[in-house]
Design a protein around this motif. Structure first.
Motif, PDB file in Angstrom:
ATOM      1  N   LEU A 146       0.510 -10.708   4.494  1.00  0.00           N
ATOM      2  CA  LEU A 146      -0.678  -9.954   4.900  1.00  0.00           C
ATOM      3  C   LEU A 146      -0.971  -8.816   3.930  1.00  0.00           C
ATOM      4  CD1 LEU A 146      -0.083  -9.778   8.758  1.00  0.00           C
ATOM      5  CD2 LEU A 146      -1.857 -11.094   7.574  1.00  0.00           C
ATOM      6  N   LEU A 147       0.070  -8.126   3.493  1.00  0.00           N
ATOM      7  CA  LEU A 147      -0.128  -7.028   2.545  1.00  0.00           C
ATOM      8  C   LEU A 147      -0.671  -7.536   1.213  1.00  0.00           C
ATOM      9  CD1 LEU A 147       3.054  -4.843   3.197  1.00  0.00           C
ATOM     10  CD2 LEU A 147       0.690  -4.312   3.831  1.00  0.00           C
ATOM     11  N   THR A 148      -0.176  -8.687   0.780  1.00  0.00           N
ATOM     12  CA  THR A 148      -0.678  -9.268  -0.468  1.00  0.00           C
ATOM     13  C   THR A 148      -2.167  -9.577  -0.352  1.00  0.00           C
ATOM     14  OG1 THR A 148       1.484 -10.227  -1.009  1.00  0.00           O
ATOM     15  CG2 THR A 148      -0.445 -11.189  -2.087  1.00  0.00           C
ATOM     16  N   ALA A 149      -2.555 -10.165   0.781  1.00  0.00           N
ATOM     17  CA  ALA A 149      -3.969 -10.480   1.002  1.00  0.00           C
ATOM     18  C   ALA A 149      -4.817  -9.211   1.065  1.00  0.00           C
ATOM     19  CB  ALA A 149      -4.126 -11.284   2.290  1.00  0.00           C
ATOM     20  N   MET A 150      -4.287  -8.168   1.675  1.00  0.00           N
ATOM     21  CA  MET A 150      -5.031  -6.916   1.781  1.00  0.00           C
ATOM     22  C   MET A 150      -5.153  -6.229   0.425  1.00  0.00           C
ATOM     23  SD  MET A 150      -3.527  -5.544   5.415  1.00  0.00           S
ATOM     24  CE  MET A 150      -4.420  -4.005   5.364  1.00  0.00           C
ATOM     25  N   ARG A 151      -4.134  -6.359  -0.401  1.00  0.00           N
ATOM     26  CA  ARG A 151      -4.240  -5.801  -1.760  1.00  0.00           C
ATOM     27  C   ARG A 151      -5.318  -6.531  -2.550  1.00  0.00           C
ATOM     28  NH1 ARG A 151       1.582  -5.104  -1.306  1.00  0.00           N
ATOM     29  NH2 ARG A 151       2.005  -7.153  -2.227  1.00  0.00           N
ATOM     30  N   ASP A 152      -5.349  -7.849  -2.396  1.00  0.00           N
ATOM     31  CA  ASP A 152      -6.382  -8.620  -3.088  1.00  0.00           C
ATOM     32  C   ASP A 152      -7.776  -8.225  -2.601  1.00  0.00           C
ATOM     33  OD1 ASP A 152      -4.412  -9.961  -4.472  1.00  0.00           O
ATOM     34  OD2 ASP A 152      -4.411 -11.715  -3.153  1.00  0.00           O
ATOM     35  N   ALA A 153      -7.877  -7.913  -1.307  1.00  0.00           N
ATOM     36  CA  ALA A 153      -9.176  -7.572  -0.720  1.00  0.00           C
ATOM     37  C   ALA A 153      -9.720  -6.243  -1.229  1.00  0.00           C
ATOM     38  CB  ALA A 153      -9.066  -7.538   0.804  1.00  0.00           C
ATOM     39  N   LEU A 154      -8.857  -5.430  -1.812  1.00  0.00           N
ATOM     40  CA  LEU A 154      -9.325  -4.161  -2.374  1.00  0.00           C
ATOM     41  C   LEU A 154     -10.079  -4.355  -3.683  1.00  0.00           C
ATOM     42  CD1 LEU A 154      -6.202  -1.853  -1.844  1.00  0.00           C
ATOM     43  CD2 LEU A 154      -8.323  -1.862  -0.525  1.00  0.00           C
ATOM     44  N   GLY A 155      -9.916  -5.524  -4.286  1.00  0.00           N
ATOM     45  CA  GLY A 155     -10.489  -5.773  -5.599  1.00  0.00           C
ATOM     46  C   GLY A 155     -11.983  -5.545  -5.707  1.00  0.00           C
ATOM     47  N   PRO A 156     -12.798  -6.128  -4.823  1.00  0.00           N
ATOM     48  CA  PRO A 156     -14.253  -5.989  -4.973  1.00  0.00           C
ATOM     49  C   PRO A 156     -14.755  -4.552  -4.945  1.00  0.00           C
ATOM     50  CG  PRO A 156     -13.733  -7.805  -3.496  1.00  0.00           C
ATOM     51  CD  PRO A 156     -12.446  -7.106  -3.763  1.00  0.00           C
ATOM     52  N   VAL A 157     -14.326  -3.769  -3.950  1.00  0.00           N
ATOM     53  CA  VAL A 157     -14.827  -2.392  -3.875  1.00  0.00           C
ATOM     54  C   VAL A 157     -14.252  -1.546  -5.000  1.00  0.00           C
ATOM     55  CG1 VAL A 157     -13.029  -1.591  -2.268  1.00  0.00           C
ATOM     56  CG2 VAL A 157     -15.257  -0.442  -2.326  1.00  0.00           C
ATOM     57  N   SER A 158     -13.019  -1.841  -5.394  1.00  0.00           N
ATOM     58  CA  SER A 158     -12.421  -1.117  -6.511  1.00  0.00           C
ATOM     59  C   SER A 158     -13.205  -1.386  -7.799  1.00  0.00           C
ATOM     60  CB  SER A 158     -10.956  -1.547  -6.678  1.00  0.00           C
ATOM     61  OG  SER A 158     -10.335  -0.826  -7.712  1.00  0.00           O
TER      62      SER A 158
END
Length: 310
Positions: free
Chosen positions: A17-29
């Motif tokens: 789950l943490l890996t997926a959430m880190r990936d999800a930060l990509g667009p806004v970052s």
């Protein structure tokens, strides 16, 4: 064994789950980085979508933090149970008491065998393994978030500092049709989205710090308990090497070199427990309940469970 598998399975689930959430930060970052690079506000629809996504993912983030906190709390409760077992080691079990009615010598031999058993030490070694896995999970997440925060905070400061240039670009694009109110309506929502994003990173780093602080102080307590049990049982602790616990190397190295002492530990643990209880009140309450109702599992002999006499 089932408990061990459940723990490892939960660690694996949270890690995914943490890996997926880190990936999800990509667009806004990336959106923030592009905005700063071009000094041009992003498309309103794209910005709105990112703002909605950040809001929608908050419950999931909180659930993952709570799940990690539960593992930390359960570990602390298990350590407390083992410590209480060690304190009560001279209290005869029910089976030992029963044997004592027949033969005091047999009762004494049974107690001696229990004190020399490697089982309590093995249990503590397993708890150290769990602590190491937890520390690795939390430290990896914290390191990633700190890196993200450093970059994105810098971008946010740059964005705010160059707000006049962005406003000039807007006015150049729309000319006299854009009023001062229109400018505010375009720039401030964008800045707020990015501020909320950075604030979320800060909050997540803070949660990791609280979890890690408690985990480390509990681990120090566990290591000291390990030394006491090892000395009392006569088994020694030569097998407890720092390289076996890569995510707790400093703590285990201090333990192995004899530098880990009780001095100041109660004060550090109190601060860690207090911060943990404030940030994760439900999980902290669960730790207290587990520590008060769960017993250290000892083997059964002839159908009698070696439980402590009440």
């Amino acid at each position: 064994m089932a408990a061990f598998k459940n723990f490892d399975g939960e660690i694996e689930r949270i890690s995914g789950l943490l890996t997926a959430m880190r990936d999800a930060l990509g667009p806004v970052s990336s959106l923030l980085a592009e905005t700063v690079r071009d000094l041009s506000l992003p498309d309103e629809e794209k910005l709105t979508a990112e703002a909605e996504r950040l809001t929608a993912e908050m419950p999931e983030r909180q659930a993952v933090e709570a799940a990690t906190a539960r593992l930390v709390a359960k570990l602390a409760a298990e350590i407390g149970i083992c410590a209480q077992e060690f304190d009560d080691r001279e209290v005869p079990t029910r089976f030992e008491t029963l044997i004592g009615y027949v033969s005091r010598a047999a009762k004494h031999r049974r107690q001696q065998a229990r004190w020399r058993s490697p089982m309590p030490l093995n249990r503590l070694a397993e708890l150290l393994r769990r602590a190491d896995l937890l520390a690795g999970l939390v430290r990896q997440e914290r390191d990633f978030l700190i890196g993200q925060r450093k970059e994105r905070e810098g971008d946010l400061v740059t964005l705010i500092d160059h707000r006049p240039e962005i406003i000039e670009k807007l006015r150049g694009e729309y000319g006299a049709t854009m009023t001062g109110l229109d400018v505010v309506g375009r720039t401030e929502p964008a800045i707020k989205v990015f501020q909320d994003f950075v604030a979320g990173l800060n909050a997540r780093v803070g949660a990791c710090n609280i979890l890690l602080h408690k985990l480390v102080t509990d681990t120090e307590n566990l290591l000291i308990l390990y030394r006491m049990v090892a000395d009392a049982s006569g088994h020694g602790d030569a097998g407890l090497k720092p390289e076996l616990f890569p995510h707790l190397t400093p703590e285990v190295a201090r333990f192995a070199s004899g530098l880990l002492t009780l001095h100041g530990l109660d004060r550090r643990r109190h601060r860690a427990d207090q911060a943990f209880a404030e940030r994760f009140p439900t999980e902290a309450a669960g730790e207290a309940a587990d520590g008060g109702t769960t017993g250290f599992r000892l083997p059964t002999v002839f159908g009698f469970k070696l439980a402590r006499s009440q």
